[in-house]
Design a protein around this motif. Sequence first.
Motif, PDB file in Angstrom:
ATOM      1  N   LEU A 131      12.707  -1.386   0.277  1.00 55.48           N
ATOM      2  CA  LEU A 131      12.481  -0.493   1.423  1.00 55.48           C
ATOM      3  C   LEU A 131      13.190   0.847   1.241  1.00 55.48           C
ATOM      4  O   LEU A 131      12.656   1.904   1.587  1.00 55.48           O
ATOM      5  CB  LEU A 131      12.939  -1.195   2.708  1.00 55.48           C
ATOM      6  CG  LEU A 131      12.535  -0.553   4.037  1.00 55.48           C
ATOM      7  CD1 LEU A 131      11.037  -0.290   4.121  1.00 55.48           C
ATOM      8  CD2 LEU A 131      12.992  -1.429   5.201  1.00 55.48           C
ATOM      9  N   TYR A 139       4.949   3.557   3.129  1.00 50.29           N
ATOM     10  CA  TYR A 139       5.297   2.787   4.339  1.00 50.29           C
ATOM     11  C   TYR A 139       4.162   2.865   5.354  1.00 50.29           C
ATOM     12  O   TYR A 139       3.713   1.854   5.898  1.00 50.29           O
ATOM     13  CB  TYR A 139       6.580   3.377   4.905  1.00 50.29           C
ATOM     14  CG  TYR A 139       7.160   2.701   6.129  1.00 50.29           C
ATOM     15  CD1 TYR A 139       8.195   1.770   5.995  1.00 50.29           C
ATOM     16  CD2 TYR A 139       6.727   3.036   7.408  1.00 50.29           C
ATOM     17  CE1 TYR A 139       8.754   1.183   7.116  1.00 50.29           C
ATOM     18  CE2 TYR A 139       7.287   2.445   8.528  1.00 50.29           C
ATOM     19  CZ  TYR A 139       8.310   1.524   8.381  1.00 50.29           C
ATOM     20  OH  TYR A 139       8.875   0.946   9.486  1.00 50.29           O
ATOM     21  N   ILE A 143       1.543  -0.071   6.924  1.00 48.60           N
ATOM     22  CA  ILE A 143       1.315  -0.301   8.351  1.00 48.60           C
ATOM     23  C   ILE A 143      -0.161  -0.094   8.710  1.00 48.60           C
ATOM     24  O   ILE A 143      -0.737  -0.841   9.496  1.00 48.60           O
ATOM     25  CB  ILE A 143       2.173   0.681   9.197  1.00 48.60           C
ATOM     26  CG1 ILE A 143       3.657   0.442   8.941  1.00 48.60           C
ATOM     27  CG2 ILE A 143       1.832   0.586  10.673  1.00 48.60           C
ATOM     28  CD1 ILE A 143       4.301  -0.560   9.846  1.00 48.60           C
ATOM     29  N   SER A 175       8.959 -10.674   8.157  1.00 46.12           N
ATOM     30  CA  SER A 175       9.060  -9.837   9.357  1.00 46.12           C
ATOM     31  C   SER A 175      10.374 -10.028  10.090  1.00 46.12           C
ATOM     32  O   SER A 175      10.831  -9.140  10.790  1.00 46.12           O
ATOM     33  CB  SER A 175       7.931 -10.209  10.315  1.00 46.12           C
ATOM     34  OG  SER A 175       8.050 -11.586  10.666  1.00 46.12           O
ATOM     35  N   GLY A 185       7.574  -1.535   2.877  1.00 52.01           N
ATOM     36  CA  GLY A 185       7.240  -1.491   4.299  1.00 52.01           C
ATOM     37  C   GLY A 185       6.364  -2.669   4.720  1.00 52.01           C
ATOM     38  O   GLY A 185       5.920  -2.742   5.868  1.00 52.01           O
ATOM     39  N   SER A 187       7.373  -5.768   5.072  1.00 53.59           N
ATOM     40  CA  SER A 187       8.111  -6.563   6.064  1.00 53.59           C
ATOM     41  C   SER A 187       7.999  -5.898   7.437  1.00 53.59           C
ATOM     42  O   SER A 187       7.808  -6.567   8.457  1.00 53.59           O
ATOM     43  CB  SER A 187       9.578  -6.716   5.639  1.00 53.59           C
ATOM     44  OG  SER A 187      10.179  -5.450   5.452  1.00 53.59           O
ATOM     45  N   SER A 188       8.069  -4.564   7.440  1.00 48.58           N
ATOM     46  CA  SER A 188       7.916  -3.806   8.687  1.00 48.58           C
ATOM     47  C   SER A 188       6.510  -4.003   9.262  1.00 48.58           C
ATOM     48  O   SER A 188       6.337  -4.160  10.473  1.00 48.58           O
ATOM     49  CB  SER A 188       8.129  -2.318   8.424  1.00 48.58           C
ATOM     50  OG  SER A 188       9.001  -2.109   7.324  1.00 48.58           O
ATOM     51  N   ALA A 191       6.281  -7.280  10.950  1.00 48.29           N
ATOM     52  CA  ALA A 191       6.998  -7.251  12.229  1.00 48.29           C
ATOM     53  C   ALA A 191       6.135  -6.601  13.301  1.00 48.29           C
ATOM     54  O   ALA A 191       6.037  -7.091  14.437  1.00 48.29           O
ATOM     55  CB  ALA A 191       8.327  -6.500  12.068  1.00 48.29           C
ATOM     56  N   ALA A 192       5.457  -5.514  12.935  1.00 44.69           N
ATOM     57  CA  ALA A 192       4.565  -4.844  13.884  1.00 44.69           C
ATOM     58  C   ALA A 192       3.421  -5.777  14.272  1.00 44.69           C
ATOM     59  O   ALA A 192       3.070  -5.914  15.451  1.00 44.69           O
ATOM     60  CB  ALA A 192       4.016  -3.555  13.264  1.00 44.69           C
TER      61      ALA A 192
END
Length: 286
Positions: A131, A139, A143, A175, A185, A187-188, A191-192
């Motif tokens: 990251l 990133y 997403i 996440s 990104g 993992s991000s 999470a989203a």
Amino acid sequence: KGKRAFIAGVADDNGYGWAIAKSLAAAGAEIVVGTWVPALNIFESSLRRGKFDESRVLPNGSLMEITKVYPLDAVFDNPEDVPEDIKANKRYAGSSKWTVQEVAESVKQDFGSIDILVHSLANGPEVTKPLLETSRKGYLAAISASSYSYVSLLKHFIPIMNPGGSSISLTYIASERIIPGYGGGMSSAKAALESDTKVLAFEAGRKHKIRVNTISAGPLRSRAAKAIGFIDMMIDYSLENAPLQKELSADEVGNTAAFLVSPLASAITGAVIYVDNGLNAMGVGV
Ligand code: NAI
């Protein structure tokens, strides 16, 4: 009357999307898929040439039928979004109507409605970078392809989903816990996706009586997972440390998906359901 499912993110017979298609077909659903544009030709020709016939066999001995394959690129919502270089790209120019809005319109024209929407796709161009070394562009691309793609699909398909319909996506425990190697990104993005599952369950539930859940799946040697580069290590780790010390089969995720979109799960929405041999419950590896 049988249900109809649209499954976004099937391009071969190794991933979770394929396994979900099979479990839904075995339960009597009609299967329609959305395949990433650059992967479309090889997927369709492999299907036609019988390359997947062995893995099309359902428990009753019949072969899974895919009624229609739509080209799809879930990072574009409508034609105005598509940049010139993509438009000019040979693989994209060979297909048409592959933005999310256009695919939903085509499905509406061809079938009228669907009952089940499955999002089984992800993409992070910098997934192999930590990251801290990920660019803003990488990133945001992660997403866009892996999280907003679900918001967009649901938004465009809800108008053609029958009440009582249901939707699922696939997520990963990176996440919420540190999984070194799942970078860029991604993992991000997961999470989203999990947070959005709750908000979308509220909005789609109140307005349209549609359920929204996500499956947090254990490691599978799919095409996408092999590209990350640590999948064999994750499979070995799970074998060693999970409460159930067996390899996870894609069918186990497929069967959970079939349950979640069925009336058996009629009170389940906004949930993250772990299908990972219980690995998520461990605090330390032993
Ligand atoms: P896969 O390679 O079978 O599926 C990913 C699909 O996404 C591919 O068919 C690819 O063509 C498609 N795709 C990529 N970008 C796209 C775009 N812009 N528009 C449309 N399609 C696009 O791999 P897998 O692993 O079965 O992935 C399915 C889902 O499962 C993903 O959300 C993944 O993150 C999730 N998952 C996978 C795990 C694993 O170990 N394989 C573990 C937990 C979750």
